[in-house]
Design a protein around this motif. Structure first.
Motif, PDB file in Angstrom:
ATOM      1  N   LEU A 116       0.960  31.618  46.530  1.00  0.00           N
ATOM      2  CA  LEU A 116       0.075  32.398  47.388  1.00  0.00           C
ATOM      3  C   LEU A 116      -1.283  31.727  47.520  1.00  0.00           C
ATOM      4  O   LEU A 116      -1.845  31.629  48.603  1.00  0.00           O
ATOM      5  N   GLN A 117      -1.787  31.233  46.368  1.00  0.00           N
ATOM      6  CA  GLN A 117      -3.095  30.584  46.414  1.00  0.00           C
ATOM      7  C   GLN A 117      -3.071  29.364  47.319  1.00  0.00           C
ATOM      8  O   GLN A 117      -4.039  29.077  48.015  1.00  0.00           O
ATOM      9  N   LYS A 118      -1.931  28.664  47.295  1.00  0.00           N
ATOM     10  CA  LYS A 118      -1.846  27.443  48.099  1.00  0.00           C
ATOM     11  C   LYS A 118      -1.992  27.737  49.593  1.00  0.00           C
ATOM     12  O   LYS A 118      -2.547  26.936  50.334  1.00  0.00           O
ATOM     13  N   ILE A 119      -1.530  28.907  50.033  1.00  0.00           N
ATOM     14  CA  ILE A 119      -1.657  29.217  51.458  1.00  0.00           C
ATOM     15  C   ILE A 119      -2.896  30.067  51.745  1.00  0.00           C
ATOM     16  O   ILE A 119      -3.073  30.567  52.848  1.00  0.00           O
ATOM     17  N   GLY A 120      -3.776  30.197  50.746  1.00  0.00           N
ATOM     18  CA  GLY A 120      -5.057  30.862  51.012  1.00  0.00           C
ATOM     19  C   GLY A 120      -5.057  32.353  50.759  1.00  0.00           C
ATOM     20  O   GLY A 120      -5.955  33.051  51.197  1.00  0.00           O
ATOM     21  N   LEU A 121      -4.054  32.860  50.074  1.00  0.00           N
ATOM     22  CA  LEU A 121      -4.041  34.284  49.732  1.00  0.00           C
ATOM     23  C   LEU A 121      -4.316  34.454  48.243  1.00  0.00           C
ATOM     24  O   LEU A 121      -3.940  33.608  47.434  1.00  0.00           O
ATOM     25  N   ALA A 122      -4.984  35.529  47.891  1.00  0.00           N
ATOM     26  CA  ALA A 122      -5.277  35.788  46.486  1.00  0.00           C
ATOM     27  C   ALA A 122      -4.418  36.959  46.014  1.00  0.00           C
ATOM     28  O   ALA A 122      -3.988  37.776  46.819  1.00  0.00           O
ATOM     29  N   LEU A 123      -4.185  37.030  44.708  1.00  0.00           N
ATOM     30  CA  LEU A 123      -3.503  38.211  44.172  1.00  0.00           C
ATOM     31  C   LEU A 123      -4.439  39.401  44.298  1.00  0.00           C
ATOM     32  O   LEU A 123      -5.650  39.228  44.312  1.00  0.00           O
ATOM     33  N   LEU A 145       1.137  48.695  48.212  1.00  0.00           N
ATOM     34  CA  LEU A 145       1.695  50.037  48.374  1.00  0.00           C
ATOM     35  C   LEU A 145       3.047  50.026  49.072  1.00  0.00           C
ATOM     36  O   LEU A 145       3.710  51.049  49.166  1.00  0.00           O
ATOM     37  N   ALA A 146       3.464  48.855  49.579  1.00  0.00           N
ATOM     38  CA  ALA A 146       4.688  48.783  50.373  1.00  0.00           C
ATOM     39  C   ALA A 146       5.926  48.770  49.489  1.00  0.00           C
ATOM     40  O   ALA A 146       5.854  48.570  48.278  1.00  0.00           O
ATOM     41  N   ASP A 147       7.092  49.024  50.127  1.00  0.00           N
ATOM     42  CA  ASP A 147       8.361  48.860  49.418  1.00  0.00           C
ATOM     43  C   ASP A 147       8.715  47.386  49.331  1.00  0.00           C
ATOM     44  O   ASP A 147       9.247  46.917  48.340  1.00  0.00           O
ATOM     45  N   ARG A 148       8.452  46.688  50.437  1.00  0.00           N
ATOM     46  CA  ARG A 148       8.738  45.260  50.475  1.00  0.00           C
ATOM     47  C   ARG A 148       7.612  44.520  51.151  1.00  0.00           C
ATOM     48  O   ARG A 148       6.881  45.100  51.960  1.00  0.00           O
ATOM     49  N   VAL A 149       7.489  43.230  50.857  1.00  0.00           N
ATOM     50  CA  VAL A 149       6.431  42.410  51.434  1.00  0.00           C
ATOM     51  C   VAL A 149       7.042  41.139  52.007  1.00  0.00           C
ATOM     52  O   VAL A 149       7.920  40.532  51.386  1.00  0.00           O
ATOM     53  N   TRP A 150       6.594  40.777  53.216  1.00  0.00           N
ATOM     54  CA  TRP A 150       6.910  39.461  53.774  1.00  0.00           C
ATOM     55  C   TRP A 150       5.624  38.650  53.782  1.00  0.00           C
ATOM     56  O   TRP A 150       4.585  39.166  54.181  1.00  0.00           O
ATOM     57  N   LEU A 153       7.769  33.844  51.692  1.00  0.00           N
ATOM     58  CA  LEU A 153       8.111  34.640  50.513  1.00  0.00           C
ATOM     59  C   LEU A 153       8.534  36.016  50.981  1.00  0.00           C
ATOM     60  O   LEU A 153       8.045  36.510  52.000  1.00  0.00           O
ATOM     61  N   GLU A 154       9.415  36.657  50.247  1.00  0.00           N
ATOM     62  CA  GLU A 154       9.830  37.994  50.622  1.00  0.00           C
ATOM     63  C   GLU A 154      10.353  38.702  49.391  1.00  0.00           C
ATOM     64  O   GLU A 154      10.960  38.071  48.508  1.00  0.00           O
ATOM     65  N   GLY A 155      10.068  39.986  49.269  1.00  0.00           N
ATOM     66  CA  GLY A 155      10.554  40.731  48.111  1.00  0.00           C
ATOM     67  C   GLY A 155       9.714  41.965  47.878  1.00  0.00           C
ATOM     68  O   GLY A 155       8.891  42.330  48.726  1.00  0.00           O
ATOM     69  N   THR A 156       9.921  42.618  46.734  1.00  0.00           N
ATOM     70  CA  THR A 156       9.083  43.762  46.395  1.00  0.00           C
ATOM     71  C   THR A 156       7.691  43.218  46.090  1.00  0.00           C
ATOM     72  O   THR A 156       7.548  42.026  45.808  1.00  0.00           O
ATOM     73  N   PRO A 157       6.655  44.090  46.166  1.00  0.00           N
ATOM     74  CA  PRO A 157       5.314  43.601  45.841  1.00  0.00           C
ATOM     75  C   PRO A 157       5.290  42.897  44.485  1.00  0.00           C
ATOM     76  O   PRO A 157       4.666  41.850  44.342  1.00  0.00           O
ATOM     77  N   ALA A 158       5.992  43.449  43.502  1.00  0.00           N
ATOM     78  CA  ALA A 158       5.972  42.836  42.164  1.00  0.00           C
ATOM     79  C   ALA A 158       6.550  41.425  42.211  1.00  0.00           C
ATOM     80  O   ALA A 158       6.015  40.497  41.595  1.00  0.00           O
ATOM     81  N   GLN A 159       7.632  41.264  42.973  1.00  0.00           N
ATOM     82  CA  GLN A 159       8.228  39.926  43.070  1.00  0.00           C
ATOM     83  C   GLN A 159       7.282  38.963  43.787  1.00  0.00           C
ATOM     84  O   GLN A 159       7.012  37.864  43.306  1.00  0.00           O
ATOM     85  N   VAL A 160       6.786  39.402  44.929  1.00  0.00           N
ATOM     86  CA  VAL A 160       5.950  38.506  45.736  1.00  0.00           C
ATOM     87  C   VAL A 160       4.685  38.110  44.982  1.00  0.00           C
ATOM     88  O   VAL A 160       4.307  36.943  44.951  1.00  0.00           O
ATOM     89  N   PHE A 161       4.040  39.092  44.346  1.00  0.00           N
ATOM     90  CA  PHE A 161       2.774  38.779  43.692  1.00  0.00           C
ATOM     91  C   PHE A 161       2.963  38.114  42.325  1.00  0.00           C
ATOM     92  O   PHE A 161       1.998  37.893  41.601  1.00  0.00           O
TER      93      PHE A 161
END
Lengths: 278, 287, 267
Positions: free
Chosen positions: A228-235, A200-205, A214-222
């Motif tokens: 992301l998976q490598k650091i333990g985060l899921a889409l 829901l954010a404008d930007r994500v760090w 990583l940094e950018g709009t949600p669309a860019q980051v995801f």
């Protein structure tokens, strides 16, 4: 508003390393990362609760390292912590909201005005005389938000405000934050480990191991699924499904993040091609 | 295994603060089952599970574990050996000087000999993914929150209760750590344990539970297989819960007139179901 | 270890006459009434004080049920006091139970002390029941203000008190949670000899202190975030103001005190 950081903390455990970036007036910034990635530590630098070991953090040109700026910065950057029970000071809702303005030494009428307005913004007008321990989790966290709003900040930093809430409470808090951002123009920094909130954010760090990776709009980051998976985060679920369909050759456009996006896209796709009528 | 009959629980009965937390709840948990308890805060989940090991006693009705009534004092004294209950935020109950002693606490209370304790503690630490050699001698207070959580969990696994009851074991953990805990619990079930988990994470519930029980204001609101319970997104939202995203997606596509199956729980299933509509991506016209 | 009913010192919000009094009035009136109870030694004095207490309870809208709740935690102490006085005061024997004798003097003395204790408990509870901790602190702060000039940190003392009051229920609840959690893994708090019992407390006390420190640290951060500064001048949203009610109550309690005093000397 702008913050500039070049943070580094030497010592046995380096919490943050060489982070640079700026937060813009009126934006909603989400900070995500696995447990222990330094998200909360970073957030505590934004209002001079923690000070950088190396580098600087500035708020509207004021450096947090200068003790003379500390109170001015804390008035501009409000903060809400994870556990609502540990940040409520008073035994009555409106008295808790008044705590901040009273600390500023404002005249009673001004305190009253601010308290009324903050309670209205957080949707707690009806609960004003209740004791906080009888509120629901979502209400307690909105009370903490009201307490921060009464300081009239231009930026609100929230450190995993929804981690201890149930789904209904989470929705309440996120709705409140969205309306504060969209309608009141408040800058919001949301530290979270819920990907659905980051969307829901404008930007994500994205933080990992104390670094901004990583940094950018949600669309860019995801769009960086593997990183992301490598650091333990899921889409977020909808983005993951869109990615899988695209990998299977479906013409699903990039940048699908929410369930609404996905439903709209699939409905179009499937009815256009006539499969829906089979 | 656990039988709950017409259970009512009132906190501080007869005072101005009296609060009915559970009202006429009946429930049966079978040996070897994986049950998820869901419900908004204050729906009575925690109160319910504290009846399973005799910490709380019914105001009315009764709870039987292995056919024995928890109101019997002698039954209650040893109930913890059968029903291992892990509280919410269990990292806050740690107190020993090192991880080994912390995990061994339950075993010591069982009265096991040192050799057996050593073996069990090692095994339990391995199960939660903490290397016994590396972590055994550390102070639990020096660990990260996620690691502390796993130490607390190992403390229950080590004394091997037949039933594991966990109150929000994944709250505040990131997705990777969450996944690890669910996998481990599924493994425990495969080894014959009965598992009862309280959670708000409906997607996890959908993937791992044999049965989901939804509580609302102290009463059972829905129960059944995940497919039955999550087939009704509106009903769940009405009591403050989420619906797993894949199920919600199918439900909404169906509302739009697409011929999809709505009893979908996981991303994998959703992917397969959609691919049934268009078996090969190549058949799709490019937009 | 179970805490049932009313926690000591709990505030119950309301809109009664007593709730709306200036908190300073309530503190002063309570203090005066407590002094009156302590100097009282004549039956007529007890009648006056009891009537005053009933009046106060009535104006506070306190239900008889709540009154029982207030007194319940003290029943052991109250009974013990009565029994000790009954049996161990020498004098005219009214009733002999084996080696024990109930005396006339014991009955009078026991009844007097019991009644005094009850009045004291009711008065101090009435203050905390009807006054929010923050108002209580505001009042103390205001009453201590003259001392601030003399170098006593009245503001900070008042803030410390607010926080202690705010967190007592939280810590009690936490203690209960920890006891339950440790019982769930087989800890026993109520069996064995003295040494075993003391050692048995470790699993309770270590997490309780660790938790208290963690809370304290987070609370300190939360207060700092909202610009709380030790020693800084704060204002108050609720300004304290005496009105006719306050003067009436103060005059009433003052009269009651003087009456009891007069009875003690000349009655």
């Amino acid at each position: 508003m702008s913050h500039i950081y070049h943070l580094g903390q030497p010592g046995e455990r380096i919490a943050l390393q060489d982070i640079s970036g700026d937060i813009r007036q009126g934006e909603l910034l989400a900070i995500i990362g696995p447990n222990g990635s330094g998200k909360s530590t970073l957030a505590r630098h934004f209002n001079a609760v923690l000070l950088p070991t190396r580098g600087t953090v500035t708020v509207n040109g004021l450096s947090t390292a200068d003790p003379a700026n500390r109170w001015e910065i804390r008035c501009r950057v409000g903060m809400v912590l994870q556990n609502p029970d540990n940040q409520l000071v008073a035994a009555v809702v409106e008295e808790d909201v008044a705590f901040g303005p009273e600390n500023l030494g404002l005249p009673p009428e001004e305190v009253r005005r601010r308290v009324d307005r903050a309670l209205a913004l957080a949707g707690l007008g009806e609960q004003r005389l209740r004791p906080p321990h009888l509120l629901s989790g979502g209400q307690k966290q909105r009370l903490a938000i009201a307490g921060a709003l009464a300081m009239k900040p231009s930026c609100l930093v929230l450190d995993e405000p929804t981690a201890m809430l149930d789904p209904a409470g989470r929705r309440e808090v996120i709705q409140t934050l969205l309306s504060l951002n969209r309608e009141e123009g408040l800058t919001i920094v949301l530290v979270t480990h819920f990907m659905e909130e980051a969307v829901l954010a404008d930007r994500v760090w994205v933080l990992s191991g104390g670094r901004l990776v990583l940094e950018g709009t949600p669309a860019q980051v995801f769009s960086h699924r593997e990183a992301l998976q490598k650091i333990g985060l899921a889409l977020p679920g909808p983005a993951e499904l869109a990615w899988r369909l695209r990998a299977a050759g479906w013409p699903v456009p990039a940048g699908i993040l929410t369930l609404n996006d996905l439903v709209a896209c699939l409905a179009d796709l499937l009815s256009e091609t006539g499969w829906g009528q089979q | 295994m656990i039988l709950v009959e017409h259970l009512t629980h009132i906190y501080a009965p007869g005072t101005p603060l009296a609060l009915t937390s559970l009202e006429d709840v009946s429930l049966r948990i079978e040996e070897g089952e994986f049950v998820v308890l869901a419900g908004a805060t204050g729906s009575g989940k925690t109160t319910l599970v504290q009846h399973f090991n005799g910490l709380l006693l019914p105001t009315a009705g009764r709870v039987l574990v292995d056919g024995r009534d928890t109101r019997d004092k002698r039954v209650r004294r040893d109930l913890w050996r059968t029903v291992g209950l892990l509280f919410q935020n269990p990292e806050q109950q740690l107190f020993e000087e090192n991880v080994f002693a912390e995990v061994a606490f339950g075993c010591r209370n069982l009265g096991l000999d040192e050799g057996t304790i050593e073996i069990r503690v090692r095994r339990a630490l391995e199960m939660v993914g903490l290397e016994p050699v590396r972590f055994g001698t550390l102070s639990p207070f020096a660990l990260s929150r996620g690691q502390q959580r796993r130490v607390a969990l190992a403390g229950v696994l080590a004394y091997r209760p037949r039933v594991l009851v966990l109150d929000e074991p994944t709250s505040g953990l990131d997705p990777a750590a969450r996944e690890q805990i669910w996998q481990m619990l599924k493994g425990m079930q495969q080894h014959g344990h009965t598992v009862v988990v309280i959670t708000h994470h409906m997607e996890d519930a959908a993937r791992y539970a044999d049965r989901v029980v939804v509580l609302h204001r102290g009463k059972i609101y829905r129960q059944g297989t995940p497919r039955q319970v999550f087939g009704d997104p509106e009903g769940l939202r009405a009591v403050g819960l989420d619906v797993p995203m894949p199920g919600e997606l199918m439900y909404r596509l169906r509302q739009r007139g697409l011929p999809v199956n709505t009893g979908i729980l996981t991303l994998d299933e959703a992917e397969a179901e959609l691919k049934k509509l268009a078996p090969s991506g190549k058949a799709c016209p490019v937009m | 270890m179970m805490l049932s009913g009313i926690t000591l010192g709990q505030y119950i919000p309301g809109r009664s006459f007593v709730h709306r009094l200036d908190p300073r009035t309530k503190i002063l009136a309570s203090a005066v009434m407590i002094m009156a109870v302590l100097v009282c030694n004549k039956p007529a004095g007890y009648v006056f004080l009891t009537l005053g207490t009933l009046l106060a309870l009535g104006f506070a809208g306190t239900s008889p049920r709540l009154l029982v709740g207030i007194l319940r935690p003290f029943w052991v102490i109250l009974t013990l006091t009565l029994v000790l006085q009954l049996f161990f005061t020498p004098g005219q024997v009214l009733l002999a139970l084996g080696p024990l004798h109930v005396t006339r003097e014991g009955l009078v003395l026991g009844g007097q002390i019991l009644w005094r204790l009850i009045l004291l408990i009711v008065f101090s509870s009435l203050l905390t029941l009807t006054t929010s901790p923050l108002m209580l602190t505001a009042a103390l702060e205001s009453l201590l203000k003259p001392l601030q000039r003399a170098g006593v940190p009245a503001f900070d003392l008042a803030m410390m008190m607010t926080i202690a009051l705010r967190f007592v229920p939280t810590l009690l609840e936490e203690a209960q949670q920890i006891i339950k959690a440790q019982q769930s893994r087989g800890a026993v708090f109520t069996r064995g000899g003295l040494l075993q019992r003391v050692r048995g407390l470790v699993p309770l006390l270590v997490p309780l202190f660790a938790g208290a420190f963690r809370r304290a640290e987070e609370l300190a951060t939360a207060m700092e975030i909202r610009c709380y500064r030790v020693g800084a001048n704060r204002t108050r949203m609720h300004q304290l103001r005496y009105d006719w009610r306050d003067y009436a109550v103060l005059a009433g309690t003052g009269t009651l005190f003087l009456a009891t005093l007069a009875l003690r000397w000349w009655g």
